[in-house]
Design an enzyme around this catalytic site. Structure first.
Site, PDB file in Angstrom:
ATOM      1  N   SER A  89       0.843  -1.202   0.000  1.00  0.00           N
ATOM      2  CA  SER A  89       0.000   0.000   0.000  1.00  0.00           C
ATOM      3  C   SER A  89       0.873   1.245   0.000  1.00  0.00           C
ATOM      4  O   SER A  89       2.092   1.168   0.139  1.00  0.00           O
ATOM      5  CB  SER A  89      -0.917   0.011   1.235  1.00  0.00           C
ATOM      6  OG  SER A  89      -0.170   0.314   2.397  1.00  0.00           O
ATOM      7  N   SER A  91       0.886   3.695   2.244  1.00  0.00           N
ATOM      8  CA  SER A  91       0.887   4.388   3.532  1.00  0.00           C
ATOM      9  C   SER A  91       2.268   4.901   3.940  1.00  0.00           C
ATOM     10  O   SER A  91       2.369   5.755   4.819  1.00  0.00           O
ATOM     11  CB  SER A  91       0.353   3.463   4.628  1.00  0.00           C
ATOM     12  OG  SER A  91       1.274   2.429   4.912  1.00  0.00           O
ATOM     13  N   LYS A 146       5.532   0.798   9.512  1.00  0.00           N
ATOM     14  CA  LYS A 146       5.347   2.218   9.796  1.00  0.00           C
ATOM     15  C   LYS A 146       6.670   2.761  10.348  1.00  0.00           C
ATOM     16  O   LYS A 146       7.622   2.040  10.569  1.00  0.00           O
ATOM     17  CB  LYS A 146       4.236   2.451  10.829  1.00  0.00           C
ATOM     18  CG  LYS A 146       2.888   1.828  10.484  1.00  0.00           C
ATOM     19  CD  LYS A 146       2.210   2.474   9.295  1.00  0.00           C
ATOM     20  CE  LYS A 146       0.870   1.799   8.987  1.00  0.00           C
ATOM     21  NZ  LYS A 146       0.280   2.323   7.734  1.00  0.00           N
ATOM     22  N   SER A 255      -2.827   6.785   5.958  1.00  0.00           N
ATOM     23  CA  SER A 255      -2.201   5.738   6.756  1.00  0.00           C
ATOM     24  C   SER A 255      -3.041   5.464   7.996  1.00  0.00           C
ATOM     25  O   SER A 255      -3.371   6.381   8.753  1.00  0.00           O
ATOM     26  CB  SER A 255      -0.782   6.153   7.175  1.00  0.00           C
ATOM     27  OG  SER A 255      -0.225   5.221   8.073  1.00  0.00           O
TER      28      SER A 255
END
Length: 307
Positions: A89, A91, A146, A255
């Protein structure tokens, strides 16, 4: 607990290794005994093809002996050294793009067993600014990636697309902590990123030793009403508990991260993302005859260390 693929690899390694061991200790000696008996009965005039047949390993044993060294090496490598991941993705844009293939250094933090994820060896702690892979707290079979922005004891505020951190003071520390600090943003001219119809802006965020780039979408409102409601704090304020970390995506308005579901337990950490070893480009043309998962190019310029 680890993901299904990790468990599958461990089981395959154990099964193939046990079959090899069983053959070495039990089955192979029995085959040799049968050969000796057959040779004795034939007056040592046994045909070579008969000898080969008597000594021939069963297909399952032959397969186990051929795959065990490879599977065992792969299992050890991805369990304790480096594990490959694909970015699914956007994010973490602009740091990581869809189609990037990365290596995650498993020994950067605590070393864990590949199935139950119990800590075998305490190594380094995550640092502020690390790009980390961890087990998603709300669904531990899913891996998330992250950036760690909050360490245990930190007070985090994310307000009007601006990050503020009050760093926790360690024992004996009297400077560089205890004060709410606005993390400096420097605009980086770049018009290539969009979120739907909204133009995104790129900034360099001065977090950690070197900082990193992030994306914000000025045309989109912050989803403050969906933020994780920590008791005793404002809706856009978070105090990181001991043994936990606060992790957000670099694509701040695209996100789902600690702002929405809370904190990452230290036990959920998988490792630190350190290297992009391949990056595929995919077609964004809805009229293309190629399936969306088929690469249309390789982004060689993206290969290298992750900042």
């Amino acid at each position: 607990m680890a993901g299904y693929f990790a468990i599958f690899l461990v089981i395959l390694t154990l099964v193939s290794g046990l079959i090899w061991l069983l053959d070495a200790l039990v089955l192979a000696p029995k085959r040799r005994e049968r050969l000796v008996l057959a040779q004795t009965g034939a007056g040592n005039q046994l045909a070579p093809e008969v000898s080969d047949t008597l000594l021939k390993e069963p297909a399952v044993v032959e397969t186990a002996k051929s795959i065990f060294p490879v599977i065992a090496a792969i299992t050890l490598f991805r369990s304790f050294l480096y594990e490959p991941f694909q970015i699914p993705s956007g994010s973490m844009m602009p740091t990581l793009l869809v189609g990037d293939f990365i290596l995650v250094e498993k020994f950067s933090y605590d070393v864990k067993d590949p199935v139950w994820r119990t800590t075998l060896y305490h190594n380094k702690l995550p640092e502020r600014g690390d790009v980390a892979v961890f087990k998603y707290p709300e669904q531990p079979t899913v891996d998330f990636i992250k950036r760690i922005i909050g360490l245990p004891g930190d007070r985090i505020i994310y307000r009007d697309k601006q990050l503020y951190i009050e760093k926790a003071c360690t024992t004996g520390q009297t400077t560089g902590c205890g004060n709410l600090e606005r993390i400096a943003l420097t605009h980086v001219p770049d018009n290539q990123f969009f979120q739907g119809r909204y133009q995104q802006r790129r900034f360099h965020e001065a977090l950690g030793e070197k900082g990193h780039n992030i994306l914000v979408t000025p045309g989109m409102q912050e989803q403050v009403r969906d933020y994780y409601p920590q008791p005793g704090t404002a809706i856009d304020e978070f105090v990181v508990p001991e043994g936990h970390y606060f992790a957000v995506g670099d694509n701040r308005d695209n996100s789902r991260d600690s702002r929405f579901w809370g904190f990452v337990p230290a036990d959920n950490l998988v490792g630190k993302a350190v290297f992009i070893w391949m990056s595929f480009e995919f077609s964004e043309d809805p009229d293309s005859w190629l399936p969306g998962w088929v690469p249309v190019g390789v982004r060689f310029e993206r290969l290298g260390k992750i900042e």
